[in-house]
Design a protein around this motif. Structure first.
Motif, mmCIF file in Angstrom:
data_model
loop_
_atom_site.group_PDB
_atom_site.id
_atom_site.type_symbol
_atom_site.label_atom_id
_atom_site.label_comp_id
_atom_site.label_asym_id
_atom_site.label_seq_id
_atom_site.Cartn_x
_atom_site.Cartn_y
_atom_site.Cartn_z
ATOM 1 N N ALA A 40 8.409 8.895 9.144
ATOM 2 C CA ALA A 40 7.288 8.735 8.062
ATOM 3 C C ALA A 40 7.769 7.253 7.559
ATOM 4 O O ALA A 40 8.902 6.943 7.024
ATOM 5 C CB ALA A 40 7.296 9.695 7.077
ATOM 6 N N VAL A 41 7.010 6.261 7.692
ATOM 7 C CA VAL A 41 7.086 4.818 7.287
ATOM 8 C C VAL A 41 6.270 4.357 6.195
ATOM 9 O O VAL A 41 5.088 4.331 6.699
ATOM 10 C CB VAL A 41 7.070 3.955 8.545
ATOM 11 N N GLY A 42 6.881 4.389 5.127
ATOM 12 C CA GLY A 42 5.947 3.894 4.048
ATOM 13 C C GLY A 42 5.831 2.381 4.144
ATOM 14 O O GLY A 42 6.932 1.706 3.728
ATOM 15 N N THR A 43 4.633 1.692 3.736
ATOM 16 C CA THR A 43 4.574 0.483 3.881
ATOM 17 C C THR A 43 3.723 -0.078 2.574
ATOM 18 O O THR A 43 3.190 0.852 1.855
ATOM 19 C CB THR A 43 3.892 -0.320 4.975
ATOM 20 N N VAL A 53 3.067 2.705 -0.567
ATOM 21 C CA VAL A 53 3.888 3.922 -0.521
ATOM 22 C C VAL A 53 5.315 3.784 -0.468
ATOM 23 O O VAL A 53 6.143 3.120 0.401
ATOM 24 C CB VAL A 53 3.500 4.741 1.146
ATOM 25 N N TYR A 54 5.786 3.842 -1.936
ATOM 26 C CA TYR A 54 6.972 3.547 -1.963
ATOM 27 C C TYR A 54 8.116 4.616 -1.754
ATOM 28 O O TYR A 54 9.360 4.461 -1.771
ATOM 29 C CB TYR A 54 7.473 3.168 -3.401
ATOM 30 N N SER A 55 7.710 5.744 -1.543
ATOM 31 C CA SER A 55 8.299 6.982 -1.226
ATOM 32 C C SER A 55 7.786 7.893 -0.606
ATOM 33 O O SER A 55 6.680 8.097 -0.444
ATOM 34 C CB SER A 55 8.787 7.574 -2.779
ATOM 35 N N VAL A 56 8.622 8.637 0.206
ATOM 36 C CA VAL A 56 8.213 9.688 1.103
ATOM 37 C C VAL A 56 9.163 10.949 1.052
ATOM 38 O O VAL A 56 10.368 10.399 1.257
ATOM 39 C CB VAL A 56 7.900 9.292 2.760
ATOM 40 N N ILE A 94 10.076 14.478 2.841
ATOM 41 C CA ILE A 94 9.960 15.370 4.071
ATOM 42 C C ILE A 94 10.599 16.684 3.698
ATOM 43 O O ILE A 94 12.015 16.703 3.510
ATOM 44 C CB ILE A 94 10.316 14.992 5.335
ATOM 45 N N TRP A 102 5.265 14.228 1.929
ATOM 46 C CA TRP A 102 4.708 14.069 0.810
ATOM 47 C C TRP A 102 4.758 12.355 0.623
ATOM 48 O O TRP A 102 6.074 11.859 0.407
ATOM 49 C CB TRP A 102 5.466 14.600 -0.568
ATOM 50 N N GLY A 104 4.294 9.232 -1.828
ATOM 51 C CA GLY A 104 4.182 8.777 -3.245
ATOM 52 C C GLY A 104 3.404 7.448 -3.110
ATOM 53 O O GLY A 104 4.068 6.430 -2.976
ATOM 54 N N THR A 163 0.667 4.391 -4.349
ATOM 55 C CA THR A 163 0.037 3.776 -5.370
ATOM 56 C C THR A 163 -1.195 2.951 -4.836
ATOM 57 O O THR A 163 -1.175 1.937 -3.997
ATOM 58 C CB THR A 163 1.166 2.856 -5.859
ATOM 59 N N THR A 223 -1.497 7.915 -8.109
ATOM 60 C CA THR A 223 -0.261 8.196 -7.609
ATOM 61 C C THR A 223 -0.321 9.677 -7.258
ATOM 62 O O THR A 223 -0.608 10.546 -8.427
ATOM 63 C CB THR A 223 0.739 7.824 -8.519
ATOM 64 N N GLY A 240 2.367 12.758 -5.270
ATOM 65 C CA GLY A 240 3.354 13.435 -4.527
ATOM 66 C C GLY A 240 3.065 14.825 -3.878
ATOM 67 O O GLY A 240 3.878 15.314 -3.649
#
Lengths: 81, 281
Positions: A7-10, A37-40, A42, A52, A54, A56, A69, A71
């Motif tokens: 999972a790559v949050g960007t 997406v500052y957080s993921v 698993i 999940w 996180g 914004t 926001t 999660g």
């Protein structure tokens, strides 16, 4: 090769990768486009992994506005689970 | 997830979503900006505000890092679900031994080179912490200036930056099974947030920070400017372990051999804020 969920949050959405043929990776996304997406998380504790993000949303919203926001597991994007 | 009435605060970002251990099924912690902690007991369906950290008398004095003021790291303990650690930018490390009912700063030995007192009780700008998978009292910490290790569960910290090209950086990750193996991606310093020498390099230790080895096979050889943020360097739980990082250039690199060699697996993404990986089959 193991089947891995990456999972790559960007700054503009979540991308989900799985190992593909020839050593390459296949990505889907952006899920939740234009949302940072500052957080993921698993979660591998259950029978199947949950992912999940996180996220914004700030698309066009003034800074004082409360962003969206979440999660929650229920917001998991389509894709491998 | 929202701040309760009376706090006069709106949730800006969720910086961390951390499932607790197998002994606490359903428990998930969320670290947020502004700096606060939330706890879910139903697998992330609902979250409760952890009032005790918000009401800590030192919280109003926490500063704001370049990326905002946040609880960005939550460390749980597989031995004891009531043992918790959080990291705050810029407030430092706080620990709880009672499931989050009370908190105490835990920054002994950690430098805050931007403050007049460089070793304060709290106020450090900690960037990331990772727990050793075998020696559970051992933790690695990337600080705003210095990579550190604790061998006593975070009570004391000792610098292990020697051998790195720079002591600044954001991310630190650990091997999923091998004790003493950790990874960092240095940046030059707080005012020059590029890879040192503009070289894209991961550094790995296999002896808990006594020595560091550059690992760049397969990474770009030309000048490179992509910095790796605090949650954008991680391992998976495969055997051999996979290691992954993404940078602000929108590139993602993966190693299938525990960091020995790398391969670019994505590019032209928006700037990468975080990566997580797990074996799912």
């Amino acid at each position: 090769m193991n089947d891995v969920l990456l999972a790559v949050g960007t700054r503009k959405g979540l991308f989900l990768g799985r190992p593909g043929g020839g050593g390459g990776w296949d990505f889907t996304g952006p899920h939740f486009p234009m949302q940072a997406v500052y957080s993921v998380g698993i979660d591998t504790r259950g029978d199947r992994p949950d992912c999940w993000p996180g996220r914004t949303a700030r698309t066009g919203a003034p800074r004082s506005s409360a962003p969206t926001t979440s999660g929650r597991a229920g917001t998991s994007p389509p894709g491998p689970r | 997830m929202k701040f309760p009435e009376g706090t006069d605060t709106s949730l800006e970002r969720v910086w961390q979503l951390e499932p607790a251990g197998a002994d606490a099924p359903g428990v998930v912690y969320a670290g947020t900006q502004p700096g606060a902690l939330f706890r879910s007991e139903d697998g992330g369906e609902t979250f409760a505000f952890v009032r005790s950290l918000w009401d800590h008398p030192q919280r109003p004095e926490w500063g704001e890092g370049f990326g905002g003021q946040a609880v960005h790291t939550v460390i749980t303990d597989p031995r004891d679900p009531r043992s918790l650690m959080v990291a705050v930018s810029s407030g430092g490390v706080y620990r709880s031994a009672d499931g989050g009912e009370s908190w105490a700063p835990s920054n002994s030995g950690l430098r805050a080179d931007f403050l007049p007192d460089q070793y304060p009780e709290f106020g450090q700008c900690v960037h990331k912490i990772a727990r050793d998978p075998v020696d559970l009292d051992r933790l690695y910490l990337q600080n705003h200036g210095g990579v550190y290790r604790s061998d006593d569960g975070g009570a004391h910290w000792a610098e292990i930056s020697e051998g790195l090209p720079a002591d600044f950086g954001f991310a630190v990750a650990v091997h999923p099974r091998r004790s003493g193996v950790a990874y960092v991606f240095p940046a030059t310093d707080g005012s020059d947030r590029y890879p040192p020498g503009y070289r894209c390099r991961v550094f790995r230790t296999e002896d808990a920070g006594a020595t560091w080895e550059e690992r760049c096979a397969g990474l770009p050889g030309e000048p490179h400017y992509g910095v790796v943020l605090r949650d954008a360097l991680r391992t998976d739980d495969a055997d051999p372990a996979g290691v992954y990082f993404g940078n602000r250039n929108g590139e993602v690199y993966a190693s299938a051999d525990e960091g020995e060699s790398w391969r670019q697996i994505a590019r032209h993404l928006p700037d990468v804020l975080c990566v997580r990986a797990a074996v799912i089959g």
